[in-house]
Structure formats: structure tokens, C-alpha cells
Design an enzyme around this catalytic site. Sequence first.
Site, PDB file in Angstrom:
ATOM      1  N   GLY A  58     -74.814  31.722  -4.010  1.00  0.00           N
ATOM      2  CA  GLY A  58     -74.358  32.882  -2.926  1.00  0.00           C
ATOM      3  C   GLY A  58     -73.361  33.716  -3.755  1.00  0.00           C
ATOM      4  O   GLY A  58     -72.268  33.981  -3.014  1.00  0.00           O
ATOM      5  N   GLY A  59     -73.617  33.812  -5.048  1.00  0.00           N
ATOM      6  CA  GLY A  59     -72.693  34.621  -5.815  1.00  0.00           C
ATOM      7  C   GLY A  59     -72.681  36.242  -5.721  1.00  0.00           C
ATOM      8  O   GLY A  59     -71.726  36.759  -6.247  1.00  0.00           O
ATOM      9  N   GLY A  61     -71.770  37.570  -2.844  1.00  0.00           N
ATOM     10  CA  GLY A  61     -70.905  37.948  -1.505  1.00  0.00           C
ATOM     11  C   GLY A  61     -69.525  38.247  -2.133  1.00  0.00           C
ATOM     12  O   GLY A  61     -69.314  38.954  -3.244  1.00  0.00           O
ATOM     13  N   ILE A  85     -79.902  35.141  -3.089  1.00  0.00           N
ATOM     14  CA  ILE A  85     -81.296  35.539  -2.747  1.00  0.00           C
ATOM     15  C   ILE A  85     -81.339  37.033  -2.668  1.00  0.00           C
ATOM     16  O   ILE A  85     -82.451  37.461  -2.304  1.00  0.00           O
ATOM     17  CB  ILE A  85     -81.617  34.810  -1.233  1.00  0.00           C
ATOM     18  CG1 ILE A  85     -80.223  35.368  -0.207  1.00  0.00           C
ATOM     19  CG2 ILE A  85     -81.887  33.354  -1.515  1.00  0.00           C
ATOM     20  CD1 ILE A  85     -80.852  34.636   1.181  1.00  0.00           C
ATOM     21  N   ARG A  86     -80.391  37.771  -2.867  1.00  0.00           N
ATOM     22  CA  ARG A  86     -80.134  39.082  -2.804  1.00  0.00           C
ATOM     23  C   ARG A  86     -80.406  39.766  -4.378  1.00  0.00           C
ATOM     24  O   ARG A  86     -80.296  39.027  -5.238  1.00  0.00           O
ATOM     25  CB  ARG A  86     -78.978  39.564  -2.078  1.00  0.00           C
ATOM     26  CG  ARG A  86     -78.748  39.137  -0.937  1.00  0.00           C
ATOM     27  CD  ARG A  86     -77.723  40.117  -0.089  1.00  0.00           C
ATOM     28  NE  ARG A  86     -76.299  39.713  -0.401  1.00  0.00           N
ATOM     29  CZ  ARG A  86     -75.282  40.161  -0.373  1.00  0.00           C
ATOM     30  NH1 ARG A  86     -75.281  41.470  -0.285  1.00  0.00           N
ATOM     31  NH2 ARG A  86     -74.251  39.599  -0.460  1.00  0.00           N
ATOM     32  N   ILE A 103     -80.805  28.609  -1.423  1.00  0.00           N
ATOM     33  CA  ILE A 103     -80.381  26.695  -1.441  1.00  0.00           C
ATOM     34  C   ILE A 103     -81.119  25.836  -0.378  1.00  0.00           C
ATOM     35  O   ILE A 103     -80.986  24.737  -0.382  1.00  0.00           O
ATOM     36  CB  ILE A 103     -78.797  27.052  -0.904  1.00  0.00           C
ATOM     37  CG1 ILE A 103     -78.436  27.466   0.341  1.00  0.00           C
ATOM     38  CG2 ILE A 103     -77.866  27.306  -2.346  1.00  0.00           C
ATOM     39  CD1 ILE A 103     -77.282  27.055   1.078  1.00  0.00           C
ATOM     40  N   TYR A 191     -69.733  28.105  12.263  1.00  0.00           N
ATOM     41  CA  TYR A 191     -68.962  28.103  10.699  1.00  0.00           C
ATOM     42  C   TYR A 191     -68.234  26.866  10.526  1.00  0.00           C
ATOM     43  O   TYR A 191     -68.134  26.038   9.741  1.00  0.00           O
ATOM     44  CB  TYR A 191     -68.329  29.458  10.795  1.00  0.00           C
ATOM     45  CG  TYR A 191     -67.949  29.728   9.448  1.00  0.00           C
ATOM     46  CD1 TYR A 191     -68.365  29.650   8.005  1.00  0.00           C
ATOM     47  CD2 TYR A 191     -66.387  30.212   9.407  1.00  0.00           C
ATOM     48  CE1 TYR A 191     -67.893  29.933   6.834  1.00  0.00           C
ATOM     49  CE2 TYR A 191     -65.588  30.283   8.341  1.00  0.00           C
ATOM     50  CZ  TYR A 191     -66.493  30.351   6.816  1.00  0.00           C
ATOM     51  OH  TYR A 191     -65.630  30.586   5.782  1.00  0.00           O
ATOM     52  N   LYS A 195     -68.402  23.567   7.979  1.00  0.00           N
ATOM     53  CA  LYS A 195     -67.469  23.372   7.250  1.00  0.00           C
ATOM     54  C   LYS A 195     -66.638  22.215   7.228  1.00  0.00           C
ATOM     55  O   LYS A 195     -66.679  21.258   6.332  1.00  0.00           O
ATOM     56  CB  LYS A 195     -66.465  24.492   7.029  1.00  0.00           C
ATOM     57  CG  LYS A 195     -66.983  25.873   6.835  1.00  0.00           C
ATOM     58  CD  LYS A 195     -67.286  25.911   5.055  1.00  0.00           C
ATOM     59  CE  LYS A 195     -67.851  27.093   4.664  1.00  0.00           C
ATOM     60  NZ  LYS A 195     -68.025  27.111   3.396  1.00  0.00           N
ATOM     61  N   ILE A 221     -59.613  35.852   2.795  1.00  0.00           N
ATOM     62  CA  ILE A 221     -59.586  36.406   1.440  1.00  0.00           C
ATOM     63  C   ILE A 221     -59.627  37.809   1.374  1.00  0.00           C
ATOM     64  O   ILE A 221     -60.428  38.422   2.046  1.00  0.00           O
ATOM     65  CB  ILE A 221     -60.450  35.644   0.595  1.00  0.00           C
ATOM     66  CG1 ILE A 221     -60.398  34.009   0.474  1.00  0.00           C
ATOM     67  CG2 ILE A 221     -60.440  36.209  -1.007  1.00  0.00           C
ATOM     68  CD1 ILE A 221     -59.054  33.490   0.057  1.00  0.00           C
TER      69      ILE A 221
HETATM   70  N1  LIG Z   1     -64.172  35.579   1.999  1.00  0.00           N
HETATM   71  C1  LIG Z   1     -63.476  34.552   2.718  1.00  0.00           C
HETATM   72  O1  LIG Z   1     -62.482  35.025   3.199  1.00  0.00           O
HETATM   73  C2  LIG Z   1     -63.547  33.181   2.825  1.00  0.00           C
HETATM   74  C3  LIG Z   1     -64.563  32.703   2.347  1.00  0.00           C
HETATM   75  N2  LIG Z   1     -64.842  31.041   2.204  1.00  0.00           N
HETATM   76  C4  LIG Z   1     -65.858  30.380   1.804  1.00  0.00           C
HETATM   77  O2  LIG Z   1     -66.196  30.826   0.453  1.00  0.00           O
HETATM   78  C5  LIG Z   1     -67.684  31.097   0.285  1.00  0.00           C
HETATM   79  C6  LIG Z   1     -67.965  32.443  -0.361  1.00  0.00           C
HETATM   80  O3  LIG Z   1     -67.478  33.573   0.513  1.00  0.00           O
HETATM   81  P1  LIG Z   1     -67.823  34.896   0.655  1.00  0.00           P
HETATM   82  O4  LIG Z   1     -68.249  35.288  -0.840  1.00  0.00           O
HETATM   83  O5  LIG Z   1     -66.791  35.635   1.215  1.00  0.00           O
HETATM   84  O6  LIG Z   1     -69.126  34.975   1.533  1.00  0.00           O
HETATM   85  P2  LIG Z   1     -70.320  36.147   1.776  1.00  0.00           P
HETATM   86  O7  LIG Z   1     -70.706  35.921   3.034  1.00  0.00           O
HETATM   87  O8  LIG Z   1     -69.713  37.402   1.416  1.00  0.00           O
HETATM   88  O9  LIG Z   1     -71.313  35.907   0.761  1.00  0.00           O
HETATM   89  C7  LIG Z   1     -72.231  34.547   0.877  1.00  0.00           C
HETATM   90  C8  LIG Z   1     -73.740  34.952   0.229  1.00  0.00           C
HETATM   91  O10 LIG Z   1     -74.370  33.652   0.502  1.00  0.00           O
HETATM   92  C9  LIG Z   1     -75.912  34.128   0.252  1.00  0.00           C
HETATM   93  N3  LIG Z   1     -76.824  33.359   0.882  1.00  0.00           N
HETATM   94  C10 LIG Z   1     -77.043  33.339   2.419  1.00  0.00           C
HETATM   95  N4  LIG Z   1     -78.099  32.447   2.403  1.00  0.00           N
HETATM   96  C11 LIG Z   1     -78.543  32.079   1.286  1.00  0.00           C
HETATM   97  C12 LIG Z   1     -79.399  31.173   0.804  1.00  0.00           C
HETATM   98  N5  LIG Z   1     -80.473  30.664   1.721  1.00  0.00           N
HETATM   99  N6  LIG Z   1     -79.663  30.847  -0.426  1.00  0.00           N
HETATM  100  C13 LIG Z   1     -78.463  31.332  -1.426  1.00  0.00           C
HETATM  101  N7  LIG Z   1     -77.737  32.121  -0.931  1.00  0.00           N
HETATM  102  C14 LIG Z   1     -77.584  32.427   0.371  1.00  0.00           C
HETATM  103  C15 LIG Z   1     -75.765  35.532   0.650  1.00  0.00           C
HETATM  104  O11 LIG Z   1     -76.733  36.300   0.265  1.00  0.00           O
HETATM  105  C16 LIG Z   1     -74.391  36.116   0.221  1.00  0.00           C
HETATM  106  O12 LIG Z   1     -74.426  36.742  -0.795  1.00  0.00           O
HETATM  107  C17 LIG Z   1     -68.362  30.775   1.393  1.00  0.00           C
HETATM  108  O13 LIG Z   1     -68.806  29.363   1.590  1.00  0.00           O
HETATM  109  C18 LIG Z   1     -67.389  30.833   2.440  1.00  0.00           C
HETATM  110  O14 LIG Z   1     -67.410  30.107   3.611  1.00  0.00           O
HETATM  111  C19 LIG Z   1     -63.816  30.253   3.070  1.00  0.00           C
HETATM  112  C20 LIG Z   1     -62.764  30.886   3.491  1.00  0.00           C
HETATM  113  C21 LIG Z   1     -62.442  32.395   3.468  1.00  0.00           C
HETATM  114  C1  LIG Z   2     -61.462  32.734   6.833  1.00  0.00           C
HETATM  115  C2  LIG Z   2     -62.822  32.600   6.638  1.00  0.00           C
HETATM  116  O1  LIG Z   2     -63.394  31.692   6.304  1.00  0.00           O
HETATM  117  C3  LIG Z   2     -63.718  33.812   6.771  1.00  0.00           C
HETATM  118  N1  LIG Z   2     -62.986  34.918   5.814  1.00  0.00           N
HETATM  119  C4  LIG Z   2     -63.986  34.187   8.063  1.00  0.00           C
HETATM  120  O2  LIG Z   2     -63.150  35.159   8.584  1.00  0.00           O
HETATM  121  O3  LIG Z   2     -64.981  33.959   8.688  1.00  0.00           O
END
Ligand SMILES: NC(=O)C1=CN([C@@H]2O[C@H](COP(=O)(O)OP(=O)(O)OC[C@H]3O[C@@H](n4cnc5c(N)ncnc54)[C@H](O)[C@@H]3O)[C@@H](O)[C@H]2O)C=CC1
Ligand SMILES: CC(=O)[C@H](N)C(=O)O
Length: 369
Positions: A58-59, A61, A85-86, A103, A191, A195, A221
Site C-alpha cells: 500500500g505504498g 498512499g 495496486i495503483r 494483498i 476501520y 485495526k 498524520i
Molecule cells: N494517514 C494517517 O493519518 C494514518 C494512517 N494510518 C495507517 O497507516 C497506513 C498507511 O496509511 P495511508 O498511507 O494514509 O493510507 P492511504 O489510504 O493513503 O493508502 C493506502 C494504500 O493502500 C492501497 N491498497 C488498497 N487496496 C489494496 C490492496 N488490495 N492491495 C494492496 N494495496 C492496496 C491503496 O492503493 C493505497 O495506496 C494504513 O494502514 C493506515 O491505517 C494509521 C493512522 C493514521
Molecule cells: C487517524 C487515522 O487513522 C486516519 N487518518 C483517519 O482519519 O482515518
Amino acid sequence: MLFVRMLRRVGQSPACGCWTPVLPVRFLGVSPRQIPADANFHSAFFSGTDHPRVLITGGLGQLGVGLANLLRKRFGKDNVVLSDIRKPPDHVFHSGPFIYSDILDYKNLREIVVNNRITWLFHYSALLSAIGEANVSLARAVNITGLHNILDVAAEHNLRLFVPSTIGAFGPTSPRNPTPDLCIQRPRTIYGVSKVHAELMGEYYHYRYGLDFRCLRYPGIISADSQPGGGTTDYAVQIFHDAAKHGKFECNLEARTRLPMMYIDDCLRATLEVMEAPAESLSMRTYNVSAMSFTPEELAQEVLKHVPEFQITYNVDAVRQAIADSWPMKFDDSNARKDWGWKHNFDLPELVTTMLNFHGSETRVAQAN
Ligand SMILES: NC(=O)C1=CN([C@@H]2O[C@H](COP(=O)(O)OP(=O)(O)OC[C@H]3O[C@@H](n4cnc5c(N)ncnc54)[C@H](O)[C@@H]3O)[C@@H](O)[C@H]2O)C=CC1
Ligand SMILES: CC(=O)[C@H](N)C(=O)O
């Protein structure tokens, strides 16, 4: 015969110090998804020159590209494989190894781990809180079924595994100010439920099979050069973009909604630090990490110091507001600070200056300075 092999006594359980039979991870399938009897399940040792070989799922995002940049600086460009997957943008594709990985496809995952000799896995794929509520069945598949695949491949290949959790793993019955590591967790979003499931499954695999599972509960974040993927805390990223470009921002949470937040550099450093921490220093496998806590009103006041004409208005999104009202207001991360020396660098003033400097070089922020 197969069953007999599965029940072979292979070692001491880290949880109780007693001999335990090790069952395959997926006993019912006759697949090779079983823990190898002779595996060393504890942390692999890496000398200064023998770097881990990293896979990030999921890199593409909000967080993954930044994590890849940090890890590539530390372990070398070719030792860090980014996946999603993008389709990656050009600059990402040319910055180091990128590979397609879904995944939900276990065979594809296993092939990547084997062919690239992966030793550390950072599992970032997920559907976040708001987008998850809009698509519960997909969120359930990606966040729960996908996690099962990740746990199995990590256990099968003796990987050190990082899975991020979130403030969203708590709910309205959790203590909210502050929220400690160990307390009631009854989230009301798919969600959050997924988790909590990830935290518990990762810890179960750790105690049952010796998987080197490590997990941080991130706050919201905030990043400058990557967009959030559909969460409740997204407003705290968008506000900087709109303040610098338009001098105003319409917020989808109420003015007094207090949530824990963190600048991306702190978040990624915490992630690397917990992965590098000696196993003996970890009294737990899932830690809260925290930096600051603010409301939209307080954030807007800080932005005003840089953009004097800045105006914030409110148009509350009921779904996001209900989620935010059930989440922690302040995170207690004293265990992370005590066990492996966690310390944040960015508080609200540094965050706002950094974010506006990034967005504001040719805009009203620059004009105001
Ligand atoms: N960004 C935030 O504020 C926070 C993020 N997290 C966790 O950190 C991790 C990364 O977060 P972000 O980068 O913000 O998430 P994001 O939503 O920006 O990116 C997630 C990525 O997962 C990919 N994805 C979706 N389905 C998939 C599949 N079947 N196989 C492979 N990849 C797939 C998407 O294409 C996307 O690029 C997540 O697990 C999130 O729950 C936790 C708390 C806060
Ligand atoms: C805090 C998180 O896990 C995320 N940024 C969300 O708002 O869903």
C-alpha cells in the site's frame, strides 16, 4: 502424516516458556501456508552491512513513499521495494524498486517475498475511516482478509512485520483524555474494528508462533507532499493547502473537535525506531505514539500568525464528526517513551511553519513574511 508433522514439537513458546505444538497457520487448507518447523521465529540479526530487505505494501498512499525514502536512505535504494495496486507516478517509479502487489492475492505476495528475499515487511495497505464507512465490504476485505494474508506470509517466511494501527482503534467507551495503551477498545467504524483485529491477531501470532510483530497506533498524520486517503483527520492536511492558495478553508469537523496529530517525519521516524528497537526493550507489541493534540480552531489560530487574512468556516460532515467524537482527544504514549525512547520533534508551531513553508513559497504566506 501431514497432521503429525504439524503437531511436531518445535520449540518454546515465548509466551509461557513451555513446549507447545505448532499448528499451521492455515490448517484447513492443504496449502503450504504453515509455519516451518525449523524456523527461527525471533528477530533476524542484521549486522551493519547486512541490511534488511524491505517490502512496503500500500505504498502509494499518504505515508508509503515517505517511508520508502527514509528506509532507502538507511538501508540502500535497492533494499526497499515499494508496492501497491495503483500505477506509480514517474518520480516514484524512478526512485527505486516498485512492484505490483495486491494483498488479497496470497500467491502474489509470497512470490514477491521469495523472489526479493524480503526480511522486513511494512504493511500500509488499508481503507481509512471515512472511506471505509462508505465501502464496508471492501474495507473488510482489504483490512481484515488482506491482513490475514500478510500475517501468514510473514510467519511463513520469518519476517519482521510492522502493521500500523490508529487512534481509530478506540471508541466512545474508551477513556478519551488521555487514552492509555491498555483500555476498553470498542470502535464503531469498520476501520477501527479491523485495526483492533490487526493488533490482536499480530500479538496472537507473536505469542503463539513467535512472529516478530510490531505495531504503533498512529494519530492523524499531517504531510505536505502527499494527499490523505479518506480519513477523519484529513482536514488537518487540506487546511494548509487552502490557506496558502486561497487564504480560506471550509472545515468538515466542528471547531472544538480535539484529536491527536503528528507530523509525517515524526511518524516515519517512530516507525523505523520501533522496528530497530531490540526485542528485549519492547514490553508490549502495540504502542500508542503521540506528538500534539489540537482542535480546528486552535490550528486556524496558528495558521493566522502566518496568513493574516486567513478565514476558516465550518460545514460539518456528520459521518466524520461522529467518528471524531468517538476517538481519543489526547494519546498517552508514555510506554513508547519509556521502552524504546520515543520522542517527537514537531509541536503545533513547528508543524504549521513547516507545512506553510512547503505550500507557501509563491503564495500569500511568502507575501506576508
Ligand atoms: N494517514 C494517517 O493519518 C494514518 C494512517 N494510518 C495507517 O497507516 C497506513 C498507511 O496509511 P495511508 O498511507 O494514509 O493510507 P492511504 O489510504 O493513503 O493508502 C493506502 C494504500 O493502500 C492501497 N491498497 C488498497 N487496496 C489494496 C490492496 N488490495 N492491495 C494492496 N494495496 C492496496 C491503496 O492503493 C493505497 O495506496 C494504513 O494502514 C493506515 O491505517 C494509521 C493512522 C493514521
Ligand atoms: C487517524 C487515522 O487513522 C486516519 N487518518 C483517519 O482519519 O482515518
